[in-house]
Design an enzyme around this catalytic site. Structure first.
Site, PDB file in Angstrom:
ATOM      1  CG  ASP A   1      31.984 -12.077  -6.063  1.00  0.00           C
ATOM      2  OD1 ASP A   1      31.614 -10.921  -6.351  1.00  0.00           O
ATOM      3  OD2 ASP A   1      31.900 -12.538  -4.910  1.00  0.00           O
TER       4      ASP A   1
ATOM      5  CE  LYS B   1      34.787  -9.353   2.230  1.00  0.00           C
ATOM      6  NZ  LYS B   1      33.623  -9.741   1.422  1.00  0.00           N
TER       7      LYS B   1
ATOM      8  CD  GLU C   1      32.697 -12.984  -0.435  1.00  0.00           C
ATOM      9  OE1 GLU C   1      33.136 -12.604  -1.544  1.00  0.00           O
ATOM     10  OE2 GLU C   1      32.902 -12.345   0.613  1.00  0.00           O
TER      11      GLU C   1
ATOM     12  CG  ASP D   1      27.563 -10.932   0.808  1.00  0.00           C
ATOM     13  OD1 ASP D   1      28.761 -10.740   1.110  1.00  0.00           O
ATOM     14  OD2 ASP D   1      27.094 -10.691  -0.322  1.00  0.00           O
TER      15      ASP D   1
HETATM   16 MG    MG Z   1      30.195  -9.565  -2.612  1.00  0.00          MG
END
Ligand code: MG
Ligand code: ADP
Length: 627
Positions: free
Chosen positions: A208, A87, A186, A25
């Site tokens: 999320d 990211k 994800e 992840d």
């Molecule tokens: Mg995450």
């Protein structure tokens, strides 16, 4: 796909070689690595027992870069050389970064306008290289723990990542020496971690809320197959934003001047973040702020106060939740489970508001920090071939329609938004002019009808089309979106097979806010777009008719038409020429029709002439026999 494993009779499966695979992840704030051991997925800890690796890298002049906790600790003393939340920069161009509201403390080198590089004491680095450092740290951790090299990994990405962002992630993995089995969205990883695929069917919402991003996905499970019905989100909304709101509150409450330095801001941010996290367990926290030339400010923040501060931001997540339901064509009643993912879902207020929205308590039993890595590990275990017969197929969707430009600046959609991937779809196009031997293919993304309102992804040319009359050549344009969401477009002329190809890795990423705006625009401009399309289509038709007429007049006008006929046609064509430039579809259509009427006789005479010409030297029976 794993090869079929054949075991000899009597040989137990335990004796088969176990392949080392891991799920990673790669988060905005924290990253994790997990693997399946003895059939159970588990995240792997570092030497100090920490599972979460802060996604931070600190560069210094002579040493190799620090990663994780050690780097994060440097962020307030060395903000310029400590890269956090990289990211957010993945697959982004300089223009996107300048546009975004991110408070970034490092400097960018803008020598090449598309790929940003960050200036650090250890040299200029690209976001891909920074991510590769994080991945390398996780790779080392896993290989130390498992005692051998990893054969393959599954790396997760937000469902909303576009081609450029996915490609950048793959490049980072390659740079870290990892063999990527595939990228996995994800939310899909989270659903797998809860074992939702073992149910017979269901519709699930995956909520999320991490450090830097918010993603909501609606998945449908049907006969063991996950299909992502819709995705939505906000890539500029996360726990960091909650932190900023609290930091600002802290600055105001303590009476500090707003113009504080980067370092002190980071310190306060750190305190705000800790307060937020502690308030998920306790009702009140104590705070203190050092102020130069003044006594230390001391105060408290209660959970109730915190909730008031962060409420508007949490509510901001509900609009994408609503949109995802609408796009998926389901209602809240259809949602069987809500899966909570990401550290920010620990906040009780988040759970409350999400529960209220769906009218149901969300699933919170799996650690929301680790869930994505756990799901990725399960998937990696399957893909590496440790579990070949329990394979699951995972389907995702594309967030915006993909198409190509046609005459008149119009967009012809080849793959519609929310189509499940992988997918291949082809459409045939033709030439506009007689003898046209090349064609330019312009690939676009978006919901609007006109090219100017969509996003340009790529342009390429197809050459060597054999010269034919307009409309006779057949060019097949194939769009292929692979399982990782990467697009490749091929154009092929069907008789000669002349072919041209492009892989789309756009240098500029797309903000979720932009996707949202593009979707909203397509709705609010729907009727105006239909009119614009009509006008453009009529204009294209007018151009075609006028072009063909000019050619015909040039070759046969003087021989087949009287002066009077010629002038009538000239009048009708000038009416059309004028109408063409006015934006009214009906007027253009009428002018085309009138010109058509005026040229009917001319067309008939030309036809006679060409048949006559074709027949010369042939007997009529010869043609009959052929038929
Ligand atoms: Mg995450
Ligand atoms: P990402 O996926 O973006 O890397 P994570 O899922 O690791 O993010 O979540 C990180 C975020 O979760 C941070 O903003 C962190 O402050 C927040 N967080 C972690 N623990 C808690 C908690 N107990 N209460 C509220 N927020 C938390």
């Amino acid at each position: 796909m794993a090869l079929i494993q054949i075991s000899e009779p009597g040989q137990s499966s335990a004796e088969q070689k176990h392949h080392l695979a891991a799920g990673i992840d790669l988060g905005t704030t924290n990253s994790l690595v997990a693997t399946v051991r003895d059939g159970q997925p588990e995240t792997l800890a570092d030497a100090d027992g920490h599972h979460l690796l802060p996604s931070a890298v600190q560069y210094s002049p002579d040493a190799s870069p620090l990663t994780g906790r050690a780097a994060k600790d440097k962020s307030s003393v060395d903000p310029q050389n400590t890269i956090l939340s990289v990211k957010r920069l993945m697959g982004r161009g300089m223009a996107d970064i300048e546009k975004s509201n991110d408070r970034l403390s490092y400097q960018f080198i803008n020598e090449d306008s598309t790929v940003p590089r960050i200036k650090t004491a250890g040299g200029n680095v690209s976001p891909i290289e920074v991510s590769a450092e994080i991945l390398t740290a996780l790779k080392k951790r896993a290989e130390k723990e498992l005692g051998d090299e990893l054969e393959g990994v599954v790396v997760t990405v937000p469902a909303y990542f576009d081609d450029a962002q996915r490609q950048a992630t793959k490049d980072a993995a390659k740079l870290a020496g990892l063999n990527i089995l595939r990228l996995l969205n994800e939310p899909t990883a989270a659903a797998i971690a809860y074992g939702l695929e073992s149910q017979s069917e269901g519709v699930y919402a995956i909520y999320d809320f991490g450090g830097g991003t918010f993603d909501i996905s609606i998945l449908r499970l049907n006969r063991g197959v996950f299909e992502v019905l819709a995705t939505a989100g906000d890539s500029a909304l996360g726990g960091d934003d909650l932190d900023h709101v609290i930091t600002d509150w802290l600055i105001e409450s303590s009476g500090l001047n707003k113009e504080i330095g980067q370092n002190q801001y980071r310190e306060l941010w750190h305190q705000a973040c800790q307060a937020k996290e502690r308030l998920s367990q306790q009702d009140v926290v104590e705070l203190s702020v050092k102020i130069e030339a003044a006594p230390v400010w001391q105060g408290t923040l209660s959970r109730t106060q915190l909730n008031e501060l962060i409420d508007p931001l949490i509510r901001k997540t509900l609009a994408p939740c609503r949109r995802a339901l609408r796009d998926a064509g389901v209602t809240v009643e259809d949602i069987d489970e809500i899966v909570m993912v990401g550290g920010s879902t620990r906040a009780p207020r988040v759970r409350e508001l999400v529960g209220e929205f769906y009218g149901k308590n969300p699933l919170v039993s799996i650690d929301p920090d680790r869930i994505v890595a756990l799901g990725a590990a399960i998937q990696a275990d399957i893909l590496i071939g440790n579990k070949s017969h329990e394979d699951i197929l995972l389907l995702d969707v594309i967030p915006l329609s993909l198409g190509i430009e046609t005459m008149g600046g119009l967009v012809e959609k080849v793959i519609r938004r929310n189509t499940t991937i992988p997918i291949t779809r082809a459409q045939e196009f033709t030439t506009f002019k007689d003898g046209q031997t090349a064609m330019s293919v312009h690939v676009l993304q978006g919901e609007r009808e006109l090219v100017v309102d969509c996003r340009s992804l790529a342009k390429f040319e197809l050459h060597d089309i054999p010269p034919m009359v307009a409309g006779a050549a057949r060019i097949r344009v194939t769009f292929q979106v692979d399982a990782d969401g990467l697009l490749s477009v091929t154009a092929q002329e069907t008789t000669t097979h002349a072919e041209s190809h492009v892989e789309v890795k756009p240098s500029y990423g797309l903000e979720d806010a932009e996707i949202e705006r593009m979707l909203k625009d397509s709705i609010s401009h729907a009727s105006e777009d239909v009119e614009a399309r009509n006008v453009r289509e009529q204009q294209v038709e007018a151009d075609r008719v006028l072009f063909a007429l000019d050619a015909a007049l040039q070759s046969d006008g003087n021989t087949l038409l009287t002066k009077e006929e010629l002038s009538k046609i000239a009048d009708a064509s000038s009416v059309l020429r004028q109408a063409r430039n006015e934006s009214n579809a009906a007027t253009i259509k009428k002018a085309i029709k009138d010109l058509d009427k005026e040229t009917m006789e001319f067309a008939a005479r030309r036809m006679d002439k060409s048949i006559h010409k074709a027949l010369t030297g042939h007997s009529v029976t010869e043609f009959n026999e052929e038929n």
